[in-house]
Write a protein that holds these residues in place. Structure first.
Motif, short mmCIF file in Angstrom:
data_model
loop_
_atom_site.label_atom_id
_atom_site.label_comp_id
_atom_site.label_asym_id
_atom_site.label_seq_id
_atom_site.Cartn_x
_atom_site.Cartn_y
_atom_site.Cartn_z
N PHE A 185 0.83 -1.20 0.00
CA PHE A 185 0.00 0.00 0.00
C PHE A 185 0.87 1.26 0.00
O PHE A 185 0.53 2.25 -0.66
N SER A 188 2.16 1.95 -3.55
CA SER A 188 1.18 1.76 -4.62
C SER A 188 0.17 2.89 -4.66
O SER A 188 0.02 3.66 -3.70
N GLY A 190 -3.85 3.11 -4.87
CA GLY A 190 -4.96 2.21 -4.62
C GLY A 190 -6.29 2.82 -5.02
O GLY A 190 -6.54 4.01 -4.80
N LEU A 204 -4.59 -2.41 -6.31
CA LEU A 204 -3.36 -1.67 -6.08
C LEU A 204 -2.49 -1.74 -7.33
O LEU A 204 -2.49 -2.76 -8.03
N ARG A 206 1.57 -0.67 -8.70
CA ARG A 206 2.89 -0.21 -8.26
C ARG A 206 3.92 -0.44 -9.36
O ARG A 206 3.68 -1.18 -10.31
#
Length: 298
Positions: A185, A188, A190, A204, A206
Motif C-alpha cells: 500500500f 502503490s 490504490g 493496487l 505499483r
C-alpha cells in the motif's frame, strides 16, 4: 533457522553451499533473475527480502547459482517463490536441493507456489498438487478501454482505508497478509469501492519490472473488478502494464484484453498440504481474488 551454510553438495564439477539469502548482494540476485529472463529490479528484490526468508546456492567463488524464498503469512501457511536455478545447472538437481530445504524450513505449513512450465515436474516430484492456471497478461495499456468504464463510485484509497483493505484481502486470499499489504500500500496507488462502510472492491498498482503491475485485485463481481482496475489502465495509457489473474474467459478477462494486456504466459498454481488456507465456497456478494500480488507473493 539453523545456518544453512554448513550444508554443501557437489553438483557436476561444482562444489556448492547454501547460504541465507539475506547475506548476499542484491546485485547478484538481480543478475540471477536476469539470467532466466525474469524482469525483477533491485527494488523488487529488496521488497521480497524485507518480507520473506530464503536460501541461495553459492559456488566456490561466491557466485549465486540458485535461489528460493518463502513468505510465512501465518503459522499454518506460506507462499513460495523466486525459485531460480542458473541455466547451466537446471538439470543437475539444484532446484530440488533448494526446495527440499525450503519445505523443511516451513515445517508443517501448507505451501502454495506458481510453477513455470520448466519447474512443473520438479514440484510434482515433491508432491505439490495442481490447483489452477495463472494467466500473465501484459502490454501497452489502452486508455480508451478504461474511458468506457463507469468509474463514478470508485475513489482513491488513503491510509484510513488500510485496515479495510487488509481485511478484504484476507477474506479473498484465505490468509491474513497484513505486513505484505501494508508494505504494498505504501508504494502503490490504490482504488476502491466502498459500500455501507465495507470495502467491496480494491486494486493496487505499483512499479515493477518493465513498468507497472496491478495487483492484488479483490472484488465480488467482474463489474466491480473492472471498475477498480480501469483507473490504473487510464493512468498508464501507452505505458507497459501487467496483471496476473486466475480469471478465465469472463468479462474481466475480456476487459483486460481490450485494455491492451494480452496473454503473455501461463504458470500453474500448486499447493502442498492444501486446505489450511483455502477460503472455500463464497457467497455471491463475497469478494474474491481477481489478480495476485505477484507470482512470488501469490
Amino acid at each position: 533457522m539453523d545456518d544453512p551454510s554448513v550444508e554443501s553438495r557437489a553438483v557436476d564439477v561444482f562444489e556448492m553451499r547454501l547460504a541465507d539469502i539475506g547475506t548476499v548482494d542484491v546485485a547478484q540476485l538481480v543478475a540471477l533473475s536476469v539470467s532466466v529472463r525474469w524482469p525483477h529490479r533491485a527494488e523488487d528484490w529488496r521488497l521480497m527480502l524485507s518480507l520473506g526468508r530464503g536460501v541461495v546456492a553459492l559456488d566456490e567463488i561466491g557466485r549465486i547459482c540458485g535461489s528460493a524464498m518463502w513468505f510465512p503469512y501465518a503459522d499454518s501457511f506460506a507462499a513460495v517463490g523466486m525459485v531460480i536455478t542458473s541455466p547451466r545447472l537446471q538439470a543437475l538437481g539444484t532446484g530440488h536441493w533448494l526446495m527440499t530445504r525450503v519445505i523443511a524450513a516451513c515445517g508443517e505449513r501448507s505451501l502454495r507456489l506458481n510453477a513455470t512450465h520448466a519447474a512443473y515436474r520438479l514440484y510434482r516430484s515433491l508432491d505439490f498438487k495442481r490447483e489452477k492456471t495463472l494467466y500473465q497478461c501484459q502490454g501497452r495499456a489502452n486508455g480508451a478501454a478504461a474511458a468506457a468504464v463507469d468509474r463514478s463510485d470508485v475513489r482513491q484509497l488513503s491510509e484510513r482505508d488500510l485496515s479495510l483493505l487488509i481485511e478484504a484481502d484476507a477474506h479473498a486470499y484465505g490468509a491474513a497478509r497484513a505486513e505484505l499489504i501494508t508494505a504494498l500500500f505504501r508504494q502503490s496507488t490504490g482504488t476502491g469501492l466502498l459500500r455501507s462502510g465495507r470495502l467491496a472492491a480494491f486494486a493496487l498498482c505499483r512499479r515493477f519490472g518493465r513498468g507497472h503491475v496491478i495487483g492484488p485485485v479483490v472484488a465480488a463481481s467482474d463489474a466491480d473488478a473492472i471498475a477498480v482496475v480501469a483507473p490504473h489502465v487510464a493512468a498508464h495509457a501507452r505505458q507497459f502494464l501487467r496483471i496476473d489473474t486466475h480469471s478465465e474467459g469472463d468479462a474481466f478477462r475480456a476487459f483486460i484484453a481490450s485494455a491492451g494486456l494480452a496473454l503473455y504466459d501461463t504458470v500453474t498454481t500448486m499447493s502442498l498440504r492444501r486446505g489450511v488456507n483455502d477460503p472455500g465456497p463464497r457467497a455471491a456478494d463475497t469478494p474474491m481474488s481477481y489478480a495476485v500480488v505477484s507470482q512470488a507473493f501469490g
